[in-house]
Design a protein around this motif. Sequence first.
Motif, PDB file in Angstrom:
ATOM      1  N   GLU A  95      42.658  34.872  55.403  1.00 50.43           N
ATOM      2  CA  GLU A  95      44.064  34.987  55.771  1.00 50.43           C
ATOM      3  C   GLU A  95      44.926  35.273  54.540  1.00 50.43           C
ATOM      4  O   GLU A  95      45.931  35.964  54.616  1.00 50.43           O
ATOM      5  N   ARG A  96      44.513  34.730  53.433  1.00 48.03           N
ATOM      6  CA  ARG A  96      45.184  35.001  52.158  1.00 48.03           C
ATOM      7  C   ARG A  96      44.340  35.972  51.352  1.00 48.03           C
ATOM      8  O   ARG A  96      43.114  35.936  51.395  1.00 48.03           O
ATOM      9  N   SER A  97      45.013  36.839  50.615  1.00 49.34           N
ATOM     10  CA  SER A  97      44.304  37.832  49.798  1.00 49.34           C
ATOM     11  C   SER A  97      43.696  37.168  48.573  1.00 49.34           C
ATOM     12  O   SER A  97      44.040  36.036  48.210  1.00 49.34           O
ATOM     13  N   THR A  98      42.785  37.888  47.924  1.00 47.11           N
ATOM     14  CA  THR A  98      42.187  37.386  46.681  1.00 47.11           C
ATOM     15  C   THR A  98      43.259  37.166  45.629  1.00 47.11           C
ATOM     16  O   THR A  98      43.218  36.182  44.879  1.00 47.11           O
ATOM     17  N   PHE A  99      44.210  38.079  45.535  1.00 36.99           N
ATOM     18  CA  PHE A  99      45.291  37.924  44.558  1.00 36.99           C
ATOM     19  C   PHE A  99      46.073  36.640  44.826  1.00 36.99           C
ATOM     20  O   PHE A  99      46.367  35.878  43.884  1.00 36.99           O
ATOM     21  N   GLU A 100      46.392  36.369  46.093  1.00 41.21           N
ATOM     22  CA  GLU A 100      47.149  35.157  46.418  1.00 41.21           C
ATOM     23  C   GLU A 100      46.343  33.900  46.092  1.00 41.21           C
ATOM     24  O   GLU A 100      46.893  32.908  45.596  1.00 41.21           O
ATOM     25  N   ASN A 101      45.037  33.939  46.368  1.00 40.71           N
ATOM     26  CA  ASN A 101      44.195  32.791  46.031  1.00 40.71           C
ATOM     27  C   ASN A 101      44.117  32.580  44.524  1.00 40.71           C
ATOM     28  O   ASN A 101      44.172  31.450  44.034  1.00 40.71           O
ATOM     29  N   ALA A 102      43.947  33.681  43.788  1.00 40.85           N
ATOM     30  CA  ALA A 102      43.883  33.574  42.333  1.00 40.85           C
ATOM     31  C   ALA A 102      45.200  33.046  41.765  1.00 40.85           C
ATOM     32  O   ALA A 102      45.207  32.249  40.813  1.00 40.85           O
TER      33      ALA A 102
END
Length: 380
Positions: A95-102
Motif C-alpha cells: 500500500e505504501r511505496s518503497t520510497f515512503e517506507n524508506a
Amino acid sequence: MISKTIKANSTEAIIKEIDKVTSNKFEPTLAIVFLSIKQDWNAIRNVLDKKGIAIFGATTSGEFIDGEIEEGSIVIMLLDMNLEYFKLVFLETGERSTFENAKQMGFEGKNTFKNPAFIVVSGWLSQDGENIINGITEGFGTDATIFGGMAGDDLKLEGPIVFSNNTKSDQGLLALIIDQDKIEVNGIATCGWKPIGTTKTITKSEGNVVYTIDDKPALDMIVKYLGAELDFDSGKEIVTQIGAYYPLQMERENMPPVMRTAMFTNTEDRSLICAGNVPQGSKVKFSLPPDFDVIEKVIEECNELKNEKQQEADALIMFSCISRLLSFGILMSEELEQVQQVWGAPMIGLFTYGEYGKSKTGKHEFHNNTCCVVTLKEKI
C-alpha cells in the motif's frame, strides 16, 4: 563487543553450531543471517527467536564467511551488542511505496538515536535502489549513513527475501539501525573496475531501462562494440555474460563513476534493463573485465579507511555484487581474504543484486558491480 561466525550446509548442522556457540557463556543479542534461498530460513529463524536473539536476515546469490566463499549454505554472525544500541525496522512495499517506507525508516532512525547508521537489506525491489537511498535521506537528513545490499536468490531472479524474527517478504525492506554514539560504523563502497573506450551518451532511457546509446539500440551497441557472443537461450545471459564482464560506468563531475549492471534484455526493442536507474543524457563508458589490479584498488581503499577512520573492528559485514563473483572467478577468494586481513576481524557477507554505500569521495548511493565493506567497533 564480541562477534562470532558460524556456517553449515544444512538446517540441522547450523542449529548444532548455534547451540554450541551459545553454550559457553556467550549471550548474543543479534544474529546476521545470510543463506541460500534453498535453505530452511524459517526453521533457523525459529531457533534464534526462541533464544531471544534479534535477526537481520537475507537470502543470497552466494555467501561468504571469514574470507571463504560458500555456496548453497548458511552463514551467521552472532554479536553480543547491547540491546539499547540497535533497533530493527521491517517494512513491506504494498500500500505504501518503497520510497515512503524508506522515508519512514529515516524517521525511525532519527527518532530513536541522535546519530544513527542504517545497514539495509532489501528483497525483490530491483527498481528501487535509488528510492531506498533517497527515502532514508528524506526521512533522516542528507548526512545519513547508509550501507547494505539487495538480497539474492541463487541467480534464479525470481524473488529474494529478507526476514527478521516475525516477518519476511520478497518485497521487504529491513534496516539494522545502530547508535553511532555507542558503536562506530564506517564503510566504503569500492569497485576498482577500469573504464575502456570513449565516453558515450544514453540517448534514450526510462528509469532503469536503456533503449539507445549514441542513438543506437543499447543491446546492439554492446554486442558490436565489445564483440560479445551471447546465448539468449539461458534466460540469464545478460547477467552472466554482459552484466558481469562489461558493466556501464556512469560518469559524474567531481565524483567517482557509479556502476550499472545489465540484468535483463528485451530482444524485441533491443533494450537493456539495468539494476539501477540510468538517466537519459548520462555519459557512460564500458568497463574492462577485472584482473589483480581491481583487487589491489579495493584493498588500497580499505586500508585508507582503516588508517583514516577505523583502526580496529569488532566485526566486518560485506555486500558484494554477484557480478563480481561471476567475473572474478577464483580471484574472488583473493579479494575476500585480503579485505578481512585489513582488520583481522570476524567477517560475514553475501553476493547481492545491488549495493548501498559511500564511495571514497562520493555520497551514500546505490551501486552495482561494487563491494561494500562495513566495519563495526564498540566505543569504550
